[in-house]
Design a protein around this motif. Structure first.
Motif, PDB file in Angstrom:
ATOM      1  N   SER A 216      -1.817   3.206  -2.557  1.00  0.00           N
ATOM      2  CA  SER A 216      -1.160   4.502  -2.641  1.00  0.00           C
ATOM      3  C   SER A 216      -1.298   5.099  -4.036  1.00  0.00           C
ATOM      4  O   SER A 216      -1.453   4.369  -5.032  1.00  0.00           O
ATOM      5  CB  SER A 216       0.326   4.370  -2.288  1.00  0.00           C
ATOM      6  OG  SER A 216       0.943   5.628  -2.151  1.00  0.00           O
ATOM      7  N   MET A 217      -1.251   6.435  -4.089  1.00  0.00           N
ATOM      8  CA  MET A 217      -1.179   7.167  -5.347  1.00  0.00           C
ATOM      9  C   MET A 217      -0.254   8.354  -5.132  1.00  0.00           C
ATOM     10  O   MET A 217      -0.240   8.974  -4.067  1.00  0.00           O
ATOM     11  CB  MET A 217      -2.568   7.618  -5.803  1.00  0.00           C
ATOM     12  CG  MET A 217      -3.333   8.435  -4.801  1.00  0.00           C
ATOM     13  SD  MET A 217      -5.081   8.655  -5.221  1.00  0.00           S
ATOM     14  CE  MET A 217      -4.978   9.393  -6.834  1.00  0.00           C
ATOM     15  N   PHE A 218       0.562   8.684  -6.147  1.00  0.00           N
ATOM     16  CA  PHE A 218       1.560   9.732  -5.941  1.00  0.00           C
ATOM     17  C   PHE A 218       1.991  10.330  -7.269  1.00  0.00           C
ATOM     18  O   PHE A 218       1.873   9.719  -8.331  1.00  0.00           O
ATOM     19  CB  PHE A 218       2.777   9.192  -5.176  1.00  0.00           C
ATOM     20  CG  PHE A 218       3.251   7.836  -5.604  1.00  0.00           C
ATOM     21  CD1 PHE A 218       4.162   7.687  -6.634  1.00  0.00           C
ATOM     22  CD2 PHE A 218       2.792   6.693  -4.960  1.00  0.00           C
ATOM     23  CE1 PHE A 218       4.600   6.431  -7.026  1.00  0.00           C
ATOM     24  CE2 PHE A 218       3.227   5.428  -5.338  1.00  0.00           C
ATOM     25  CZ  PHE A 218       4.140   5.297  -6.377  1.00  0.00           C
ATOM     26  N   THR A 280      -1.856   7.858   0.751  1.00  0.00           N
ATOM     27  CA  THR A 280      -1.798   6.431   1.075  1.00  0.00           C
ATOM     28  C   THR A 280      -2.923   6.127   2.057  1.00  0.00           C
ATOM     29  O   THR A 280      -3.067   6.821   3.067  1.00  0.00           O
ATOM     30  CB  THR A 280      -0.425   6.088   1.685  1.00  0.00           C
ATOM     31  OG1 THR A 280       0.592   6.438   0.753  1.00  0.00           O
ATOM     32  CG2 THR A 280      -0.310   4.607   1.991  1.00  0.00           C
ATOM     33  N   MET A 281      -3.726   5.105   1.777  1.00  0.00           N
ATOM     34  CA  MET A 281      -4.912   4.867   2.594  1.00  0.00           C
ATOM     35  C   MET A 281      -5.274   3.386   2.600  1.00  0.00           C
ATOM     36  O   MET A 281      -4.965   2.664   1.653  1.00  0.00           O
ATOM     37  CB  MET A 281      -6.099   5.708   2.110  1.00  0.00           C
ATOM     38  CG  MET A 281      -6.564   5.456   0.697  1.00  0.00           C
ATOM     39  SD  MET A 281      -5.479   6.186  -0.543  1.00  0.00           S
ATOM     40  CE  MET A 281      -6.517   6.173  -1.998  1.00  0.00           C
ATOM     41  N   PRO A 287     -11.893   1.527  -0.826  1.00  0.00           N
ATOM     42  CA  PRO A 287     -11.647   0.679  -2.003  1.00  0.00           C
ATOM     43  C   PRO A 287     -11.505   1.529  -3.263  1.00  0.00           C
ATOM     44  O   PRO A 287     -12.125   2.584  -3.408  1.00  0.00           O
ATOM     45  CB  PRO A 287     -12.888  -0.218  -2.064  1.00  0.00           C
ATOM     46  CG  PRO A 287     -13.935   0.522  -1.294  1.00  0.00           C
ATOM     47  CD  PRO A 287     -13.217   1.290  -0.237  1.00  0.00           C
ATOM     48  N   ARG A 288     -10.674   1.056  -4.144  1.00  0.00           N
ATOM     49  CA  ARG A 288     -10.389   1.797  -5.376  1.00  0.00           C
ATOM     50  C   ARG A 288     -11.592   1.793  -6.302  1.00  0.00           C
ATOM     51  O   ARG A 288     -12.197   0.741  -6.548  1.00  0.00           O
ATOM     52  CB  ARG A 288      -9.179   1.176  -6.063  1.00  0.00           C
ATOM     53  CG  ARG A 288      -8.639   1.968  -7.237  1.00  0.00           C
ATOM     54  CD  ARG A 288      -7.335   1.325  -7.700  1.00  0.00           C
ATOM     55  NE  ARG A 288      -6.741   2.027  -8.823  1.00  0.00           N
ATOM     56  CZ  ARG A 288      -5.589   1.677  -9.378  1.00  0.00           C
ATOM     57  NH1 ARG A 288      -4.924   0.628  -8.890  1.00  0.00           N
ATOM     58  NH2 ARG A 288      -5.105   2.339 -10.399  1.00  0.00           N
ATOM     59  N   VAL A 322       0.911   7.846 -10.376  1.00  0.00           N
ATOM     60  CA  VAL A 322       1.154   6.417 -10.211  1.00  0.00           C
ATOM     61  C   VAL A 322       0.168   5.947  -9.151  1.00  0.00           C
ATOM     62  O   VAL A 322       0.118   6.507  -8.048  1.00  0.00           O
ATOM     63  CB  VAL A 322       2.596   6.123  -9.761  1.00  0.00           C
ATOM     64  CG1 VAL A 322       2.771   4.619  -9.529  1.00  0.00           C
ATOM     65  CG2 VAL A 322       3.591   6.633 -10.788  1.00  0.00           C
ATOM     66  N   SER A 323      -0.657   4.983  -9.481  1.00  0.00           N
ATOM     67  CA  SER A 323      -1.675   4.510  -8.558  1.00  0.00           C
ATOM     68  C   SER A 323      -1.534   3.007  -8.397  1.00  0.00           C
ATOM     69  O   SER A 323      -1.505   2.272  -9.393  1.00  0.00           O
ATOM     70  CB  SER A 323      -3.068   4.857  -9.090  1.00  0.00           C
ATOM     71  OG  SER A 323      -4.071   4.534  -8.161  1.00  0.00           O
ATOM     72  N   ALA A 324      -1.397   2.563  -7.152  1.00  0.00           N
ATOM     73  CA  ALA A 324      -1.128   1.144  -6.894  1.00  0.00           C
ATOM     74  C   ALA A 324      -2.127   0.584  -5.898  1.00  0.00           C
ATOM     75  O   ALA A 324      -2.543   1.278  -4.954  1.00  0.00           O
ATOM     76  CB  ALA A 324       0.288   0.976  -6.351  1.00  0.00           C
TER      77      ALA A 324
END
Length: 567
Positions: A216-218, A280-281, A287-288, A322-324
């Motif tokens: 996810s990233m937000f 969110t994926m 892949p990041r 924020v990237s997780a």
């Protein structure tokens, strides 16, 4: 336990030792409201956090069950300030004009390089009899409830990092980086993913048992346009004017992923131009790429989906991304002698369906009365908290089933339409059971058995945990979606199976239209719809639904006869 006045002690000097009943790690909504509940009811509580308020937090979107759990906590534990979160008007009046309304859950299917088909959108408008829910601007709500906890006597520490936890037969010792020590009878870890307690006791499942995969990233943006203004849908296929997509949480669905759009400016009294944005994926499909920035990655996604991109024209970020990596995690154990991993410290699935805080406050309710009793009895053995363990694990497992099924179905609209109905059709009875218990509690002189009886359900963690019919339908849906994912059946066959199961399930209500033809995509429960629903629930529904319907009618009548409102 000490009194509230005794609990409101001045801050000791660094290096001092403080004795208390309960230490809570984490002062987000979960930690602060739990602290307020315990302190209000006589416990000496230390509420400590490695960060400080105000601060950015996600988990901004309410659902009907969350609102009713908050209402239960307010009346059961006599913390009236919790009612300030019950609806958009209460939040605006008591916390401030920075919050949005959560009128609906909207879902729009997108495919790369194409305009979305307006017939591939679904919308569930929350019945007003359940709630007028809120998009919470968390930096304001979380700060407010930290202060409520302090008001009731919690000892508060911010920017206080725990460097060591020690559990023994007599209590728990928490040592901070500044040398200050708290000695408590019980420890609640409400800190989230980076739980000090989970690390100390090696509680994480490795790998997690959860089937769902996503990263996810937000962030927050200003200048986001309402989707209703940019979607270019024909008038006949638009969302209802009184229930636009911009009136609630909007989910833009892509293959095994989704964007969220959560506006804080969609309420008439809001003074907040900000909108919460996230993507969110499934990290296995996406892949990041560590060679590009989160901004670059997000705009690469926007470039693929023209209608979503139009919402962002002229908009800009107001905070860093924020990237997780994979956000799913779970724990082997969530309660032990003298400790509890609370909710997001125990595990997490996905923000889809806004279940995070609903799950959290169901756990708060289950833990709080047991812990207050344990403080009186001086017995903190894991056995008396066994239901909390089953509840937390069940919340993870059932949420994993519906979310994993949803991600699988995103690429096939007919199957998604069926899975969407499985989730949405049980939202109303899930909320009604909570309302019934609160109603009966107040009408019967605050008899706590009405809440304790809810814990006797067959399937703790399922959002209608008494329903065998719902459990069967959810299990069949998950099994069918997994067969589609494995290539054993095609999407249309999978959709046929789930739609047939919905039609055959007698607990699925007919007045809302859940059993209607597949072209019924927007669900809005008007007053006439609710009248038809209550008639069905009281006369033609199966026993498990009829019990809820009759209890609601009886409660309303009793309240009217006694000349009092159930609040």
């Amino acid at each position: 336990m000490t009194s509230k006045a005794e609990a409101a002690k001045p801050s000791p000097a660094p290096g001092a030792r403080t004795e208390c009943d309960v230490v809570i790690l984490g002062s987000g909504l979960a930690g602060s409201i739990t602290g307020a509940i315990l302190a209000r009811n006589g416990a000496d509580v230390a509420l400590i956090d490695a960060g400080h308020h105000p601060r950015f937090a996600v988990g901004e979107s309410q659902n009907p069950q969350l609102v009713e759990w908050l209402h239960i906590l307010a009346v059961r534990y006599d913390v009236p300030e919790i009612k300030h979160l019950l609806d958009i008007n209460a939040v605006t009046e008591n916390i401030g004009p920075h919050h949005g309304r959560k009128q609906s859950f909207g879902f729009v299917t997108h495919r790369p390089g194409r305009e979305p088909d307006p017939r591939e959108a679904t919308l569930f408008v929350i019945p007003k009899m359940l709630t007028e829910a809120t998009h919470m601007f968390r930096q304001d709500t979380d700060s407010y409830y930290l202060n409520v906890a302090a008001k009731y006597g919690c000892t508060v520490r911010q920017d206080w990092r725990a460097t060591d936890l020690d559990l023994d037969d007599e209590g728990v010792t928490v040592t901070g980086a500044n040398g200050e020590v708290f000695r408590a009878r019980y420890l609640i870890d409400a800190s989230g993913f980076r739980s000090p307690l989970a690390q100390k006791l090696d509680l994480r499942e490795k790998p997690s048992r959860l089937k769902h995969h996503a990263r996810s990233m937000f962030t927050h943006y200003v200048g986001i346009k309402p989707y209703d203004d940019v979607c270019n849908y024909p008038e006949a296929l638009r969302a209802p004017a009184e229930s636009p997509f911009h009136g609630g949480t909007l989910h833009h669905l892509i293959e095994r992923g989704w964007f969220w759009i959560i506006p804080f400016d969609n309420h008439k009294d809001s003074r907040n131009p900000v909108c919460s944005v996230g993507l969110t994926m499934d990290e296995r499909l996406y892949p990041r790429d560590t060679t590009i920035t989160p901004d670059e990655e997000f705009h690469r996604f926007l470039d693929q989906y023209p209608a979503v991109k139009r919402q962002f024209e002229g908009a800009h970020r107001v905070r860093e991304w924020v990237s997780a990596d994979r956000i799913q995690y779970s724990s082997k154990q969530t309660v032990g002698d003298r400790w509890c991993l609370m909710s997001h410290a125990a595990g997490f699935v996905d923000p889809l369906y806004s279940r995070g805080l609903s799950n959290t406050f169901e756990v708060v309710d289950a833990l709080a009365w047991r812990l207050l009793d344990a403080l009186k009895d001086d017995d903190f053995s894991a056995g008396r908290f066994e239901y909390v363990e089953r509840l937390e694990q069940g919340l993870l497992d059932y949420n994993d089933k519906i979310v994993n099924s949803s991600y699988i179905s995103f690429s096939h609209f007919r199957l998604w339409n069926a899975v969407f109905r499985v989730w949405a059709c049980f939202t109303t009875p899930a909320t009604m059971r909570l309302l019934r218990a609160r109603q009966d509690y107040l009408l019967d002189g605050r008899d706590d058995r009405h809440f304790k009886d809810m814990e006797k359900a067959a399937y703790p963690g399922l959002w209608w945990p008494e329903s065998h019919n719902f459990k069967h339908l959810l299990d069949l849906t998950a099994e069918t979606c997994e067969k589609y994912e494995a290539g054993e059946i095609d999407g249309d066959k999978a959709a046929d199976i789930v739609f047939e199961a919905i039609r055959d399930c007698e607990s699925v209500n007919t007045p809302f239209g859940w059993k209607d033809d597949e072209d019924h995509r927007f669900y809005r429960a008007t007053t006439p719809t609710m009248v038809r629903f209550m008639w069905w629930a009281n006369t033609r529904a199966p026993a498990e639904m009829r019990d809820l319907g009759r209890a609601m009618v009886t409660g309303v009548v009793k309240s009217a006869l006694r000349g009092r409102k159930v609040t």
